[in-house]
Scaffold this motif. Structure first.
Motif, PDB file in Angstrom:
ATOM      1  N   LYS A   9       2.013  -9.530  20.141  1.00  0.00           N
ATOM      2  CA  LYS A   9       3.187  -8.889  19.491  1.00  0.00           C
ATOM      3  C   LYS A   9       3.073  -8.099  18.471  1.00  0.00           C
ATOM      4  N   GLN A  10       1.725  -8.287  17.836  1.00  0.00           N
ATOM      5  CA  GLN A  10       1.450  -7.152  16.769  1.00  0.00           C
ATOM      6  C   GLN A  10       1.217  -5.714  17.570  1.00  0.00           C
ATOM      7  N   THR A  11       0.479  -5.851  18.565  1.00  0.00           N
ATOM      8  CA  THR A  11       0.118  -4.871  19.288  1.00  0.00           C
ATOM      9  C   THR A  11       1.529  -3.886  19.731  1.00  0.00           C
ATOM     10  N   ARG A  12       2.484  -4.515  20.262  1.00  0.00           N
ATOM     11  CA  ARG A  12       3.878  -4.201  20.711  1.00  0.00           C
ATOM     12  C   ARG A  12       4.524  -3.512  19.723  1.00  0.00           C
ATOM     13  N   LEU A  13       4.574  -4.267  18.537  1.00  0.00           N
ATOM     14  CA  LEU A  13       5.173  -3.965  17.356  1.00  0.00           C
ATOM     15  C   LEU A  13       4.698  -2.430  16.680  1.00  0.00           C
ATOM     16  N   ALA A  14       3.292  -2.227  16.790  1.00  0.00           N
ATOM     17  CA  ALA A  14       2.644  -1.346  16.267  1.00  0.00           C
ATOM     18  C   ALA A  14       2.959  -0.162  17.149  1.00  0.00           C
ATOM     19  N   LYS A  15       2.853  -0.440  18.438  1.00  0.00           N
ATOM     20  CA  LYS A  15       3.439   0.745  19.520  1.00  0.00           C
ATOM     21  C   LYS A  15       4.747   1.385  19.410  1.00  0.00           C
ATOM     22  N   ALA A  16       5.646   0.187  19.063  1.00  0.00           N
ATOM     23  CA  ALA A  16       7.132   0.460  18.927  1.00  0.00           C
ATOM     24  C   ALA A  16       7.137   1.329  17.650  1.00  0.00           C
ATOM     25  N   TYR A  17       6.702   0.994  16.736  1.00  0.00           N
ATOM     26  CA  TYR A  17       6.772   1.806  15.208  1.00  0.00           C
ATOM     27  C   TYR A  17       6.076   3.247  15.724  1.00  0.00           C
ATOM     28  N   GLN A  18       5.288   3.379  16.567  1.00  0.00           N
ATOM     29  CA  GLN A  18       4.548   4.645  16.764  1.00  0.00           C
ATOM     30  C   GLN A  18       5.517   5.533  17.645  1.00  0.00           C
ATOM     31  N   ARG A  19       6.187   5.030  18.558  1.00  0.00           N
ATOM     32  CA  ARG A  19       7.401   5.602  19.397  1.00  0.00           C
ATOM     33  C   ARG A  19       8.508   6.170  18.506  1.00  0.00           C
ATOM     34  N   ALA A  20       8.639   5.037  17.736  1.00  0.00           N
ATOM     35  CA  ALA A  20      10.063   5.265  16.750  1.00  0.00           C
ATOM     36  C   ALA A  20       9.685   6.477  15.862  1.00  0.00           C
ATOM     37  N   ASP A  21       8.315   6.424  15.089  1.00  0.00           N
ATOM     38  CA  ASP A  21       8.284   7.327  14.164  1.00  0.00           C
ATOM     39  C   ASP A  21       8.056   8.905  14.738  1.00  0.00           C
ATOM     40  N   GLN A  22       7.404   8.868  16.162  1.00  0.00           N
ATOM     41  CA  GLN A  22       7.465  10.011  16.474  1.00  0.00           C
ATOM     42  C   GLN A  22       8.866  10.495  17.105  1.00  0.00           C
ATOM     43  N   ASP A  23       9.585   9.773  17.677  1.00  0.00           N
ATOM     44  CA  ASP A  23      11.224  10.071  17.873  1.00  0.00           C
ATOM     45  C   ASP A  23      11.797  10.683  16.608  1.00  0.00           C
ATOM     46  N   CYS A  24      11.674   9.874  15.717  1.00  0.00           N
ATOM     47  CA  CYS A  24      12.381  10.385  14.291  1.00  0.00           C
ATOM     48  C   CYS A  24      11.914  11.676  13.930  1.00  0.00           C
ATOM     49  N   ASP A  32       0.900  -1.279  -0.170  1.00  0.00           N
ATOM     50  CA  ASP A  32       0.142  -0.147  -0.021  1.00  0.00           C
ATOM     51  C   ASP A  32       0.833   1.105  -0.065  1.00  0.00           C
ATOM     52  N   PRO A  33       1.014   1.996  -1.012  1.00  0.00           N
ATOM     53  CA  PRO A  33       1.752   3.244  -1.242  1.00  0.00           C
ATOM     54  C   PRO A  33       1.494   4.301   0.185  1.00  0.00           C
ATOM     55  N   ALA A  34       0.273   4.155   0.495  1.00  0.00           N
ATOM     56  CA  ALA A  34      -0.142   5.319   1.649  1.00  0.00           C
ATOM     57  C   ALA A  34       0.500   4.726   3.133  1.00  0.00           C
ATOM     58  N   ALA A  35       0.845   3.358   3.161  1.00  0.00           N
ATOM     59  CA  ALA A  35       1.423   2.680   4.391  1.00  0.00           C
ATOM     60  C   ALA A  35       2.978   3.138   4.439  1.00  0.00           C
ATOM     61  N   THR A  36       3.451   4.011   3.689  1.00  0.00           N
ATOM     62  CA  THR A  36       4.951   4.028   3.609  1.00  0.00           C
ATOM     63  C   THR A  36       5.119   4.586   5.256  1.00  0.00           C
ATOM     64  N   ILE A  37       4.348   5.819   5.615  1.00  0.00           N
ATOM     65  CA  ILE A  37       4.240   6.159   7.128  1.00  0.00           C
ATOM     66  C   ILE A  37       3.001   6.186   7.322  1.00  0.00           C
ATOM     67  N   PRO A  38       2.691   4.937   8.042  1.00  0.00           N
ATOM     68  CA  PRO A  38       1.247   4.729   8.434  1.00  0.00           C
ATOM     69  C   PRO A  38       0.907   5.250   9.705  1.00  0.00           C
ATOM     70  N   LYS A  39      -0.302   5.543   9.960  1.00  0.00           N
ATOM     71  CA  LYS A  39      -0.699   6.175  11.168  1.00  0.00           C
ATOM     72  C   LYS A  39      -0.781   4.994  12.337  1.00  0.00           C
ATOM     73  N   ALA A  40       0.037   5.517  13.152  1.00  0.00           N
ATOM     74  CA  ALA A  40       0.445   4.266  14.000  1.00  0.00           C
ATOM     75  C   ALA A  40      -0.884   3.988  14.988  1.00  0.00           C
ATOM     76  N   GLU A  41      -1.620   5.071  15.235  1.00  0.00           N
ATOM     77  CA  GLU A  41      -2.955   4.793  15.856  1.00  0.00           C
ATOM     78  C   GLU A  41      -3.892   3.891  15.205  1.00  0.00           C
ATOM     79  N   THR A  42      -3.832   3.878  14.030  1.00  0.00           N
ATOM     80  CA  THR A  42      -4.661   2.822  13.057  1.00  0.00           C
ATOM     81  C   THR A  42      -3.976   1.612  13.193  1.00  0.00           C
ATOM     82  N   ALA A  43      -2.700   1.372  13.206  1.00  0.00           N
ATOM     83  CA  ALA A  43      -1.966   0.248  13.238  1.00  0.00           C
ATOM     84  C   ALA A  43      -2.365  -0.425  14.613  1.00  0.00           C
TER      85      ALA A  43
END
Length: 249
Positions: free
Chosen positions: A96-111, A65-76
Motif C-alpha cells: 500500500k505504501q508503494t502504491r501511495l508513493a507512486k500515486a503521489y509521484q504521478r499527482a505531483d508531476q501532473d500538477c 520534516d520541512p523538506a518533505a513538503t514536496i518530497p522526491k517521489a522516487e525516494t519515497a
C-alpha cells in the motif's frame, strides 16, 4: 523642470501598460482555453493534496520534516519498496505504501505539468509587453533627448549618472557652471528623461499591472513549474543541459 512633461511621460507609461493588459485579458485570458487550463490545474492541485494526505497517513513521508513538503517521489517509492521487501521477504509485490508513493509521484508531476501549461500562457503577453516598453523608451528618449526634466537635490554617483540621471544629456565643459540657488551646486544634479521613465516604470506601470493585469493562480507562477514540468525537461535536454542540475525544489 516642467510638470506637464513629467506628467505626460507618467501618463503615457500608464496608458500603454493598461492597453497591453486589456489586450492580453481579452485575447488570451478571457478565452475558454485559458479557463480550461486553470480548471485542469485546480483539479490536479486537489488530487496532489489528496495524494499527499494519503501518503502521510500511510507513513510514506514525514509531515514534520520541512523538506518533505514536496518530497522526491522516487525516494519515497524506494523507501516503500525497502519496507515491502523486509515485510514480505523480498517480494516484488507492491504494498500500500508503494502504491501511495507512486500515486503521489504521478499527482505531483501532473500538477506540475498543469501549472506549467497555465504559466506558458503568460509568457507571450509578458514578452510582448516588454518589447512594447523597449520601443516606447526609445521613442520617448528620442523626443526628450538633451532636455533637462528635473533637478535632483543631490549629486548622484557616476554610475547612476551614466545609466539614468544624465543619460541623453550633453554638457559643455568650456563654460563655467553658475547657479542662482544654494540647493543646486553641481550641473550633474540635472535629471534626464531616463530617470523619470524608470521611476514611472517602477511605480505606475507596476500598480497598473497589479490592478488590471491577470495573474496566474497561486502555485502556477514563476520558473519552478516550467523547469520541473515534462515540457521544461524536454526543452532543457534539447539545449544540451542536464535537467537534474536545473531542477528547482
Amino acid at each position: 523642470m516642467t510638470a506637464s512633461e513629467i506628467s505626460s511621460i507618467v501618463l503615457t507609461v500608464a496608458v500603454v501598460q493598461l492597453i497591453c493588459d486589456l489586450i492580453a485579458h481579452f485575447r488570451i485570458f478571457k478565452r475558454d482555453r485559458y479557463g480550461r487550463l486553470v480548471a485542469a490545474y485546480e483539479r490536479a492541485k486537489w488530487k496532489k493534496e489528496k495524494a499527499w494526505k494519503d501518503a502521510i497517513e500511510a507513513g510514506v513521508v514525514d509531515p514534520k520534516d520541512p523538506a518533505a513538503t514536496i518530497p522526491k517521489a522516487e525516494t519515497a517509492v524506494t523507501a516503500a519498496n525497502k519496507q515491502s521487501k523486509k515485510a514480505v521477504g523480498h517480494s516484488n509485490k507492491d504494498t500500500k505504501q508503494t502504491r501511495l508513493a507512486k500515486a503521489y509521484q504521478r499527482a505531483d508531476q501532473d500538477c506540475t505539468d498543469a501549472g506549467a501549461m497555465v504559466a506558458r500562457q503568460h509568457i507571450l503577453p509578458n514578452m510582448l509587453t516588454s518589447i512594447v516598453f523597449v520601443i516606447l523608451m526609445r521613442i520617448l528618449g528620442t523626443e526628450y533627448k538633451g532636455r533637462i526634466l528635473a533637478i535632483l537635490p543631490f549629486t548622484p554617483w557616476k554610475l547612476v549618472q551614466r545609466l539614468f540621471t544624465s543619460r541623453g544629456l550633453e554638457f559643455r565643459t568650456d563654460l563655467k557652471f553658475e547657479s542662482t540657488s544654494d540647493k543646486v551646486t553641481d550641473i550633474q544634479q540635472a535629471a534626464s528623461f531616463m530617470l523619470i521613465y524608470m521611476l514611472a516604470a517602477l511605480s505606475v506601470k507596476y500598480y497598473i499591472s497589479q490592478l488590471v493585469g491577470t495573474k496566474p493562480p497561486p502555485g502556477a507562477d514563476g520558473l519552478t513549474n516550467l523547469t520541473n514540468s515534462s515540457w521544461g525537461q524536454r526543452v532543457i535536454k534539447q539545449v544540451g543541459l542536464d535537467p537534474r542540475d536545473l531542477k528547482l525544489e
